[in-house]
Write a protein that holds these residues in place. Structure first.
Motif, PDB file in Angstrom:
ATOM      1  N   THR A 149       0.853  -1.182   0.000  1.00 29.51           N
ATOM      2  CA  THR A 149       0.000   0.000   0.000  1.00 29.51           C
ATOM      3  C   THR A 149       0.884   1.225   0.000  1.00 29.51           C
ATOM      4  O   THR A 149       1.778   1.356   0.834  1.00 29.51           O
ATOM      5  CB  THR A 149      -0.918   0.021   1.227  1.00 29.51           C
ATOM      6  N   TYR A 151       1.228   5.362   0.175  1.00 29.82           N
ATOM      7  CA  TYR A 151       0.595   6.603   0.609  1.00 29.82           C
ATOM      8  C   TYR A 151       1.369   7.773   0.020  1.00 29.82           C
ATOM      9  O   TYR A 151       2.562   7.913   0.248  1.00 29.82           O
ATOM     10  CB  TYR A 151       0.580   6.700   2.131  1.00 29.82           C
ATOM     11  N   ARG A 156      -4.275   6.900  -0.633  1.00 31.17           N
ATOM     12  CA  ARG A 156      -3.890   5.509  -0.442  1.00 31.17           C
ATOM     13  C   ARG A 156      -4.130   4.736  -1.729  1.00 31.17           C
ATOM     14  O   ARG A 156      -5.197   4.817  -2.331  1.00 31.17           O
ATOM     15  CB  ARG A 156      -4.720   4.878   0.679  1.00 31.17           C
ATOM     16  N   ARG A 158      -3.246   0.731  -3.490  1.00 28.91           N
ATOM     17  CA  ARG A 158      -2.702  -0.613  -3.299  1.00 28.91           C
ATOM     18  C   ARG A 158      -2.093  -1.099  -4.603  1.00 28.91           C
ATOM     19  O   ARG A 158      -2.646  -0.876  -5.680  1.00 28.91           O
ATOM     20  CB  ARG A 158      -3.786  -1.583  -2.852  1.00 28.91           C
TER      21      ARG A 158
END
Length: 220
Positions: A149, A151, A156, A158
């Motif tokens: 994941t 950031y 966010r 994935r």
């Protein structure tokens, strides 16, 4: 006690004077230029990192210079085949001073001859990845499976990546957390088949990998 108080300011001055300083920058191509910054206490070397991402014949090479831990200096050049014309090659060099301006990329060679190994391959910025079996080439005798994941700027995302790679890369694969290009990449899964990573703990493994993944995102 008074003697110690007299010595302490001198010790502080000497400590500050010997702090490591590295050029910090990121750019497309083979060269970048940026400000020289004082490295944090746990960052004891300068690093020049190259990443080359290719999709369907379109290639982008990037370079980044930064401070880092000397623990990553043994990281081997990495090659990942993600299927359908997607490849990622990375390398890094530890250096200091003027030597950092002379570093050239040492990317692993691209192999095209199939070796009989097949791996599920896919690359996706989502929670699922539709993997397809592909032929591996050269020294790529291991299948890798990475999920993370990312950031960035409060967002966010994935990422899932599967494909072929070499034994030297698989030996280094582990779960961990790395900070690169201003993003925080939380590695949820990082494994190889067959398993060669038992007892190996290289917490900086995916430093370059996710830099290249960001490029693949822009290319796709």
């Amino acid at each position: 006690m008074q003697d110690l108080l007299k010595v302490f300011p001198l010790f502080v001055i000497l400590t500050i004077g010997t702090s490591l300083k590295c050029e910090v920058c990121y750019n497309l191509g083979l060269a970048c230029h940026g400000p020289v910054k004082t490295c944090p206490p746990k960052k004891d070397t300068c690093v020049v990192a190259f990443a080359e991402s290719t999709i369907e014949g379109k290639t982008i090479l990037t370079v980044e210079k930064s401070c880092d831990s000397s623990k990553i200096c043994s990281t081997p050049p990495m090659y990942f085949y993600l299927g359908l014309g997607k490849t990622l090659r990375t390398s890094l060099t530890c250096c200091r001073g003027d030597a950092c301006g002379k570093v050239k990329p040492k990317l692993p060679p691209i192999e095209t001859k199939a070796n009989g190994k097949q791996c599920p391959t896919c690359y996706a910025w989502s929670d699922t990845c539709n993997a397809k079996m592909m032929n591996c080439t050269g020294l790529e005798t291991y299948c890798f499976d990475v999920a993370a994941t990312t950031y960035s700027n409060g967002q966010r995302q994935r990422n899932i990546m599967k494909g072929c790679t070499t034994k030297s890369v698989c030996v280094s694969i582990t779960r961990g957390q790395s900070h690169f290009l201003g993003s925080v990449d939380v590695v949820e899964k990082a494994k190889c088949t067959p398993d060669v990573s038992r007892g190996s703990r290289s917490s900086e493994l995916l430093l370059l990998t996710f830099s290249g993944l960001l490029l693949l995102k822009f290319l796709s």
